[in-house]
Design a protein around this motif. Sequence first.
Motif, PDB file in Angstrom:
ATOM      1  N   SER A   1       1.002  -1.196   0.040  1.00 17.07           N
ATOM      2  CA  SER A   1       0.002   0.133  -0.093  1.00 17.07           C
ATOM      3  C   SER A   1       0.755   1.271  -0.177  1.00 17.07           C
ATOM      4  O   SER A   1       2.113   1.202   0.464  1.00 17.07           O
ATOM      5  N   LEU A   2       0.305   2.178  -0.543  1.00 16.40           N
ATOM      6  CA  LEU A   2       0.938   3.524  -0.493  1.00 16.40           C
ATOM      7  C   LEU A   2       0.188   4.845   0.072  1.00 16.40           C
ATOM      8  O   LEU A   2      -1.058   4.798  -0.137  1.00 16.40           O
ATOM      9  N   GLU A   3       0.878   5.675   0.729  1.00 19.54           N
ATOM     10  CA  GLU A   3       0.278   6.859   1.157  1.00 19.54           C
ATOM     11  C   GLU A   3       1.224   8.056   0.872  1.00 19.54           C
ATOM     12  O   GLU A   3       2.264   8.105   1.514  1.00 19.54           O
ATOM     13  N   LEU A   4       0.866   8.940  -0.004  1.00 25.71           N
ATOM     14  CA  LEU A   4       2.035  10.218  -0.162  1.00 25.71           C
ATOM     15  C   LEU A   4       1.140  11.319   0.700  1.00 25.71           C
ATOM     16  O   LEU A   4      -0.069  11.798   0.545  1.00 25.71           O
TER      17      LEU A   4
ATOM     18  N   PHE B   1      -4.219  16.616   2.549  1.00 25.36           N
ATOM     19  CA  PHE B   1      -5.071  15.956   1.320  1.00 25.36           C
ATOM     20  C   PHE B   1      -3.980  14.812   0.770  1.00 25.36           C
ATOM     21  O   PHE B   1      -3.456  14.855  -0.123  1.00 25.36           O
ATOM     22  N   ASN B   2      -3.912  13.713   1.504  1.00 26.31           N
ATOM     23  CA  ASN B   2      -3.079  12.729   1.445  1.00 26.31           C
ATOM     24  C   ASN B   2      -3.512  11.851   0.200  1.00 26.31           C
ATOM     25  O   ASN B   2      -4.817  11.402   0.020  1.00 26.31           O
ATOM     26  N   LEU B   3      -2.513  11.222  -0.526  1.00 23.91           N
ATOM     27  CA  LEU B   3      -2.948  10.399  -1.595  1.00 23.91           C
ATOM     28  C   LEU B   3      -2.673   8.947  -1.226  1.00 23.91           C
ATOM     29  O   LEU B   3      -1.750   8.483  -0.913  1.00 23.91           O
ATOM     30  N   ARG B   4      -3.558   8.162  -1.869  1.00 21.09           N
ATOM     31  CA  ARG B   4      -3.510   6.452  -1.318  1.00 21.09           C
ATOM     32  C   ARG B   4      -3.779   5.775  -2.386  1.00 21.09           C
ATOM     33  O   ARG B   4      -4.430   6.022  -3.388  1.00 21.09           O
ATOM     34  N   LYS B   5      -3.165   4.413  -2.302  1.00 23.43           N
ATOM     35  CA  LYS B   5      -3.435   3.269  -3.142  1.00 23.43           C
ATOM     36  C   LYS B   5      -3.330   2.184  -2.546  1.00 23.43           C
ATOM     37  O   LYS B   5      -2.189   1.790  -1.845  1.00 23.43           O
ATOM     38  N   PRO B   6      -4.230   1.152  -2.426  1.00 24.59           N
ATOM     39  CA  PRO B   6      -3.993   0.139  -1.743  1.00 24.59           C
ATOM     40  C   PRO B   6      -3.057  -1.020  -2.186  1.00 24.59           C
ATOM     41  O   PRO B   6      -2.279  -1.713  -1.444  1.00 24.59           O
ATOM     42  N   SER B   7      -2.821  -0.915  -3.416  1.00 20.68           N
ATOM     43  CA  SER B   7      -1.530  -1.846  -3.923  1.00 20.68           C
ATOM     44  C   SER B   7      -1.047  -1.243  -5.204  1.00 20.68           C
ATOM     45  O   SER B   7      -1.432  -1.016  -6.318  1.00 20.68           O
ATOM     46  N   VAL B   8       0.076  -1.167  -5.244  1.00 25.82           N
ATOM     47  CA  VAL B   8       1.064  -0.342  -5.888  1.00 25.82           C
ATOM     48  C   VAL B   8       1.408  -1.248  -7.000  1.00 25.82           C
ATOM     49  O   VAL B   8       2.058  -2.658  -6.835  1.00 25.82           O
TER      50      VAL B   8
END
Lengths: 115, 114
Positions: free
Chosen positions: B18-21, B74-81
């Motif tokens: 997962s990713l969080e920017l 305003f964080n950006l997320r993606k569950p599976s990069v």
Amino acid sequence: DAGITQSPRHKVTETGTPVTLRCHQTENHRYMYWYRQDPGHGLRLIHYSYGVKDTDKGEVSDGYSVSRSKTEDFLLTLESATSSQTSVYFCAISPRELKGTDTQYFGPGTRLTVL
Amino acid sequence: AQSVTQPDIHITVSEGASLELRCNYSYGATPYLFWYVQSPGQGLQLLLKYFSGDTLVQGIKGFEAEFKRSQSSFNLRKPSVHWSDAAEYFCAVGEPGGYNKLIFGAGTRLAVHP
């Protein structure tokens, strides 16, 4: 993709030389912007236009001028290029006619090197 | 003065993780908020945007972002990069009712390990 082209895509020039970059759009959008991109700074606004012959300065406008004589073209001029103006320059356009359309769409960029 | 801070200059994640920017902004009211992605040598592509309403917004390529007014974030997320997500990501704020001038963060460069 929004219809935005930038020319030239790459340019190498010498200090003191005038340089003009062109942004051309086929979307008939009212708003156009010029940004420069430098490492560690993201993109910074140079100038923008809100209509034909209507332009204003952005955050980093010193050493730059712009002109917009037609809706589709927005020109950025470096009157006398300096090494500090070596950068990647991006043009953006925005319709901004209706609520919810305040989105900017970016061109492919021009890489300028001033020696 | 308005500003945008992306605290992480570089992030490396493994494919499938997962990713969080992170993105924090300083603005007098609720701004318009954007995330853009830039692949090497390319222009900027809009991932998603927030103007008003639901604070969780969905974007392209499986990304989402959450607006938190109390944290000015305003964080950006993606569950599976995916490996193709390797790029530079920019958060930006715009001014509602103005000329929509954008202020960008410095960017976060994402590397993806196989």
